[in-house]
Motif scaffolding. Structure first.
Motif, PDB file in Angstrom:
ATOM      1  N   GLN A 131       0.824  -1.198   0.000  1.00  0.00           N
ATOM      2  CA  GLN A 131       0.000   0.000   0.000  1.00  0.00           C
ATOM      3  C   GLN A 131       0.864   1.256   0.000  1.00  0.00           C
ATOM      4  N   ALA A 132       1.946   1.248   0.762  1.00  0.00           N
ATOM      5  CA  ALA A 132       2.865   2.392   0.778  1.00  0.00           C
ATOM      6  C   ALA A 132       3.487   2.594  -0.606  1.00  0.00           C
ATOM      7  N   LYS A 133       3.848   1.491  -1.250  1.00  0.00           N
ATOM      8  CA  LYS A 133       4.429   1.579  -2.586  1.00  0.00           C
ATOM      9  C   LYS A 133       3.407   2.150  -3.577  1.00  0.00           C
ATOM     10  N   ALA A 134       2.159   1.682  -3.495  1.00  0.00           N
ATOM     11  CA  ALA A 134       1.112   2.190  -4.394  1.00  0.00           C
ATOM     12  C   ALA A 134       0.882   3.679  -4.176  1.00  0.00           C
ATOM     13  N   ILE A 135       0.919   4.120  -2.941  1.00  0.00           N
ATOM     14  CA  ILE A 135       0.762   5.552  -2.649  1.00  0.00           C
ATOM     15  C   ILE A 135       1.955   6.317  -3.220  1.00  0.00           C
ATOM     16  N   ASP A 136       3.144   5.807  -2.961  1.00  0.00           N
ATOM     17  CA  ASP A 136       4.361   6.432  -3.479  1.00  0.00           C
ATOM     18  C   ASP A 136       4.310   6.604  -4.993  1.00  0.00           C
ATOM     19  N   GLU A 137       3.816   5.590  -5.669  1.00  0.00           N
ATOM     20  CA  GLU A 137       3.754   5.607  -7.135  1.00  0.00           C
ATOM     21  C   GLU A 137       2.481   6.264  -7.664  1.00  0.00           C
ATOM     22  N   ASN A 183      -5.265   2.623  -8.482  1.00  0.00           N
ATOM     23  CA  ASN A 183      -5.960   1.357  -8.728  1.00  0.00           C
ATOM     24  C   ASN A 183      -5.440   0.219  -7.860  1.00  0.00           C
ATOM     25  N   SER A 184      -4.233   0.336  -7.355  1.00  0.00           N
ATOM     26  CA  SER A 184      -3.657  -0.719  -6.518  1.00  0.00           C
ATOM     27  C   SER A 184      -3.972  -0.530  -5.035  1.00  0.00           C
ATOM     28  N   LEU A 185      -4.588   0.580  -4.697  1.00  0.00           N
ATOM     29  CA  LEU A 185      -4.887   0.826  -3.287  1.00  0.00           C
ATOM     30  C   LEU A 185      -6.105   0.023  -2.846  1.00  0.00           C
ATOM     31  N   ASP A 186      -6.007  -0.505  -1.649  1.00  0.00           N
ATOM     32  CA  ASP A 186      -7.081  -1.259  -1.009  1.00  0.00           C
ATOM     33  C   ASP A 186      -7.881  -0.264  -0.168  1.00  0.00           C
ATOM     34  N   TRP A 187      -8.753   0.476  -0.810  1.00  0.00           N
ATOM     35  CA  TRP A 187      -9.436   1.616  -0.201  1.00  0.00           C
ATOM     36  C   TRP A 187     -10.196   1.241   1.067  1.00  0.00           C
ATOM     37  N   GLU A 188     -10.923   0.150   1.036  1.00  0.00           N
ATOM     38  CA  GLU A 188     -11.742  -0.231   2.199  1.00  0.00           C
ATOM     39  C   GLU A 188     -10.879  -0.493   3.432  1.00  0.00           C
ATOM     40  N   ASN A 189      -9.828  -1.283   3.266  1.00  0.00           N
ATOM     41  CA  ASN A 189      -8.967  -1.587   4.408  1.00  0.00           C
ATOM     42  C   ASN A 189      -8.102  -0.396   4.811  1.00  0.00           C
TER      43      ASN A 189
END
Length: 135
Positions: free
Chosen positions: A18-24, A28-34
């Protein structure tokens, strides 16, 4: 492995991804609910830490003011001061309204603990001002 499975099976790996997806900026790769649940849990945890410190500060002030064991007063004063310093480090402005609304209950909990520990009667209403406890 889906996002949900990673969250359920390997929380640590989930946080890395999740940190990597935010960084990039990969939305679409973020797990919004969790992510939402974890952020809310983090906020609750921070608030509960302040409540716990406030409860302990009140307990120690009650001991100082109502428990007839003079040789313990300096220790209780030092501990109350430490709780106050830790509150100052953790509290945020948005926590204060909720603390105000729950203050009487926090006091009642602290008084109950001290009354049981020392088998003494304590005031029904809090003799301390919330602002003084927080400042």
């Amino acid at each position: 492995m889906s996002k949900l499975n990673i969250y359920d099976k390997d929380f640590y790996q989930w946080t890395i991804e999740q940190a990597k997806a935010i960084d990039e900026r990969n939305l679409n790769s973020l797990d919004w609910e969790n992510l939402k649940e974890e952020i809310e849990a983090l906020g609750r945890s921070e608030y509960n830490a302040v409540v716990s410190l406030l409860l302990k500060e009140i307990e120690h002030l009650l001991k100082i003011d109502y428990v007839p064991i003079p040789e313990c007063r300096n220790k209780w004063k030092a501990e109350a001061a430490a709780f106050k310093k830790n509150i100052a480090r953790k509290i945020t402005p948005s926590m204060k309204p909720k603390l105000e609304s729950q203050f009487e209950g926090i006091f009642q909990d602290a008084a109950e603990v001290v009354a049981i520990e020392y088998e003494i009667e304590l005031p029904q209403e809090c003799p301390y001002n919330l602002e003084d406890l927080l400042d």
